[in-house]
Design a protein around this motif. Sequence first.
Motif, mmCIF file in Angstrom:
data_model
loop_
_atom_site.group_PDB
_atom_site.id
_atom_site.type_symbol
_atom_site.label_atom_id
_atom_site.label_comp_id
_atom_site.label_asym_id
_atom_site.label_seq_id
_atom_site.Cartn_x
_atom_site.Cartn_y
_atom_site.Cartn_z
ATOM 1 N N ARG A 116 49.902 -14.633 12.472
ATOM 2 C CA ARG A 116 49.722 -13.985 13.424
ATOM 3 C C ARG A 116 48.755 -15.211 13.090
ATOM 4 O O ARG A 116 47.969 -16.091 12.203
ATOM 5 C CB ARG A 116 48.175 -13.415 12.925
ATOM 6 N N LEU A 117 48.203 -16.327 14.898
ATOM 7 C CA LEU A 117 47.978 -17.343 14.790
ATOM 8 C C LEU A 117 46.386 -17.622 14.710
ATOM 9 O O LEU A 117 45.921 -18.674 13.580
ATOM 10 C CB LEU A 117 47.516 -17.521 16.126
ATOM 11 N N ALA A 118 45.541 -16.619 14.350
ATOM 12 C CA ALA A 118 44.224 -16.661 14.495
ATOM 13 C C ALA A 118 44.035 -17.050 11.968
ATOM 14 O O ALA A 118 42.863 -17.653 12.165
ATOM 15 C CB ALA A 118 43.520 -15.241 14.244
ATOM 16 N N MET A 119 44.920 -15.556 12.063
ATOM 17 C CA MET A 119 44.554 -16.336 10.588
ATOM 18 C C MET A 119 45.388 -17.935 9.969
ATOM 19 O O MET A 119 44.904 -18.438 9.342
ATOM 20 C CB MET A 119 45.475 -15.737 9.594
ATOM 21 N N ALA A 120 46.493 -18.620 11.177
ATOM 22 C CA ALA A 120 46.685 -19.776 10.626
ATOM 23 C C ALA A 120 46.200 -20.523 11.407
ATOM 24 O O ALA A 120 45.455 -21.722 10.589
ATOM 25 C CB ALA A 120 47.824 -20.181 11.597
#
Length: 294
Positions: free
Chosen positions: A239-243
């Motif tokens: 997920r982008l937020a985790m990245a």
Amino acid sequence: MGSHVQQSKASVTVIGLGPMGQAMAGAFLDAGYAVTVWNRTASRADRLVARGAALADSAEAAAAANELVVLSLTDYDAVFAVLESAEAAVAGRVFVNLSSDTPARAREAARWVTERGGSHLTGGVQVPPSGIGSPESSTFYSGPVEPFQRHRAALEVLTGADYRGDDPGLAQLYYQIQMDLFWASMSGYLHATAIAEANGIPAEEFRPYAVSAASIMPGMIEFYAPRITAGNHLGDVDRLAMALASIEHVRHTAEASGVDGALPALLAEAVRRGVEAGDGAASLTSLVARFRRA
């Protein structure tokens, strides 16, 4: 030297004798070609002349000596300087332009050569000079197929030949997207090494861990490329937020170590724009479309 094209045996001209041009001229000599060379600084030809190459006294004379003319120059500004000085010898020659620049400049050079009666093949060499002469090495080519096929045996003296199509810009496009990946990857490695060394971990100690991290990339590319092609950016495996959170941890670690945090900050900003646009639950691959829009 006059305008007579050598016919007695396989022959080629190499213009530009930096490390790459030196390696190419040397490979042709090793393969038994009659090689004519020219370089703005003539002394760079000394070792090649000692091995049997002929040194032309001008770029025009060098181009006139053979039908096949290989250009190995820093960029297309240097290419145009050479071509313009050799304009009288362009007609009937095949210029294999192995210099690096943008696809647009490759198309511009191809138009210039074609308008003057010559042929232009764009090349993007995928190896350093040490890889010249190896059949395992490869070079992208694009431009008119007939002169490519006619001179393919000569080109394969240098490396394997990967023909990409008749658009003269394609070889440069393939080369530059390879370089995009290469420079970003190398910059990441060097930045990580700077953090390691700032914390007392020598580059040699970090080496196996860097290799391990880099070895993940081929599998990730194989996994993600079909999904990108299909437009599938579901956040089912990442997920982008985790990245974004992870990249920020890298930035904070760098800065706390006294290392410049500009590189991870730049990455974080690209990811943050995606998160703020509502893609936080999507895969990191959603950045492909965002980069295109940008």
